[in-house]
Enzyme design. Sequence first.
Site, PDB file in Angstrom:
ATOM      1  N   ASP A   1     107.950   3.949 -38.407  1.00 12.28           N
ATOM      2  CA  ASP A   1     107.597   2.738 -39.153  1.00 12.28           C
ATOM      3  C   ASP A   1     108.789   2.240 -39.981  1.00 12.28           C
ATOM      4  O   ASP A   1     109.864   2.840 -39.983  1.00 12.28           O
ATOM      5  CB  ASP A   1     106.371   3.050 -40.031  1.00 12.28           C
ATOM      6  CG  ASP A   1     105.405   1.883 -40.120  1.00 12.28           C
ATOM      7  OD1 ASP A   1     105.823   0.736 -39.938  1.00 12.28           O
ATOM      8  OD2 ASP A   1     104.212   2.133 -40.400  1.00 12.28           O
TER       9      ASP A   1
ATOM     10  N   ASP B   1     100.915  -6.146 -37.891  1.00 11.45           N
ATOM     11  CA  ASP B   1      99.734  -5.351 -37.516  1.00 11.45           C
ATOM     12  C   ASP B   1      98.620  -6.205 -36.924  1.00 11.45           C
ATOM     13  O   ASP B   1      98.298  -7.280 -37.435  1.00 11.45           O
ATOM     14  CB  ASP B   1      99.168  -4.648 -38.757  1.00 11.45           C
ATOM     15  CG  ASP B   1     100.042  -3.484 -39.179  1.00 11.45           C
ATOM     16  OD1 ASP B   1     101.185  -3.378 -38.678  1.00 11.45           O
ATOM     17  OD2 ASP B   1      99.585  -2.690 -40.009  1.00 11.45           O
TER      18      ASP B   1
HETATM   19  C1  GAL Z   1     102.117  -0.173 -40.587  1.00 13.65           C
HETATM   20  C2  GAL Z   1     102.064  -0.051 -39.085  1.00 13.65           C
HETATM   21  C3  GAL Z   1     100.661   0.369 -38.714  1.00 13.65           C
HETATM   22  C4  GAL Z   1     100.358   1.698 -39.365  1.00 13.65           C
HETATM   23  C5  GAL Z   1     100.559   1.606 -40.870  1.00 13.65           C
HETATM   24  C6  GAL Z   1     100.440   2.953 -41.541  1.00 13.65           C
HETATM   25  O1  GAL Z   1     103.400  -0.563 -40.981  1.00 13.65           O
HETATM   26  O2  GAL Z   1     102.412  -1.267 -38.493  1.00 13.65           O
HETATM   27  O3  GAL Z   1     100.520   0.430 -37.313  1.00 13.65           O
HETATM   28  O4  GAL Z   1     101.203   2.687 -38.808  1.00 13.65           O
HETATM   29  O5  GAL Z   1     101.840   1.072 -41.183  1.00 13.65           O
HETATM   30  O6  GAL Z   1     100.656   2.894 -42.915  1.00 13.65           O
END
Ligand code: GAL
Length: 411
Positions: free
Chosen positions: A172, A228
């Site tokens: 991430d 997301d």
């Molecule tokens: C976001 C990511 C998600 C999930 C989330 C967890 O940045 O795009 O898919 O992993 O963080 O905190």
Amino acid sequence: MEASLSLCWLVLLLIASSSSSYAARLFDATSPVSPPQLARYSLLNGLALTPPMGWNSWNHFGCNINEDLIKQTADAMVSTGLSSLGYQYINIDDCWGEPARDSQGNLVAKASTFPSGIKTLADYVHAKGLMLGIYSDAGTQTCSKRQPGSLGHEDRDAKTFASWGVDYLKYDNCEDTHSLSPKERYPIMSEALLKSGRPILFSLCEWGVQDPATWASSVGNSWRTTGDIADNWNSMTSRADENDKWASYAGPGGWNDPDMLEVGNGGMTTEEYKAHFSIWALVKAPLLIGCDIRAMDDATYGILSNKEVIAVNQDKLGGQGKRVKSKNDLEVWAGPLSNHKVAVILWNRSSTNATVTASWSDIGLKPGTLVDARDLWTHSTVSSVSGEISAELESHACKMYVLTPHSTTRS
Ligand code: GAL
């Protein structure tokens, strides 16, 4: 143990180095829409020659995860038959770790929720014939802010993951990133994984901020092209649209990722979920289930287990399908498959019933071509269709076909 790891690694490098002949085979195919490009073969870890398939904890469970959930999910993946359809990876997302590293600087599984540790979990998942994925971050903390990220600790963390038997890393992009761009931070972990002694699929999650399709094929096996996804029609369709412009950059070994599946989470209708799954399959997205597979209803299982749609996603040519026609929210998406076949989706994105038509010129077929049209949702075939294919569709519904041209009419 060391010796068997090195042998395994050697075999992978041999597979990877034979990828140019694999690529040459792809280019033998005469495809109506553009085939994937050679440049996509540059990350030589030999993984993800077709889009990864599996499950991830985030979309349904968020931070509410623990080792029993992961084990039960692995059990369900096998008992439902989904694993035999290709769903292999059981991926733990954010919130699996303690907030601080141990005294040696290593990441530690959270004692209250993962008391047996990740290695034990990996052993459990492997014993079921599945693979284990884990999550970290290219900043100093993960996005939940509940555990450390890997920035500055890449080699150590890659070795830790390898020693635990991890097969997949989602990486991430949260703060603090020390003012370094994704292009600077992600290759460091990519290198670290390559040196870790274990083949680990590398999934970049920098949300498309630095157009990763243009540079990540030498860094990872998939890269998020969007922010997301949420479990609703507008979010799903906008992810599909944003991802579409990168179609020519995907191919065996490196895939555009419009984010994980929401099928089965309850926020869309069955027809919308069918369209979600159909489009993700056609555009060669990773098929990572995001619902609770221990408690799927029949409609959800029916969608996720559609072998013919999965076969489009896993076709060995690896050419990403794309939108080829759009008018008044009536759309045609199409993509090349091996053996001269073409995958087509007719999609009614309008708010009323409508007829959607793909003519042969829309999808790159010569005017006189006769095809057998296989409907992948009704599992029926119409023989010798010529000129166009058309369907009346409810609002938000789609039809998905594989067209097989009669060889005598193909050229
Ligand atoms: C976001 C990511 C998600 C999930 C989330 C967890 O940045 O795009 O898919 O992993 O963080 O905190």
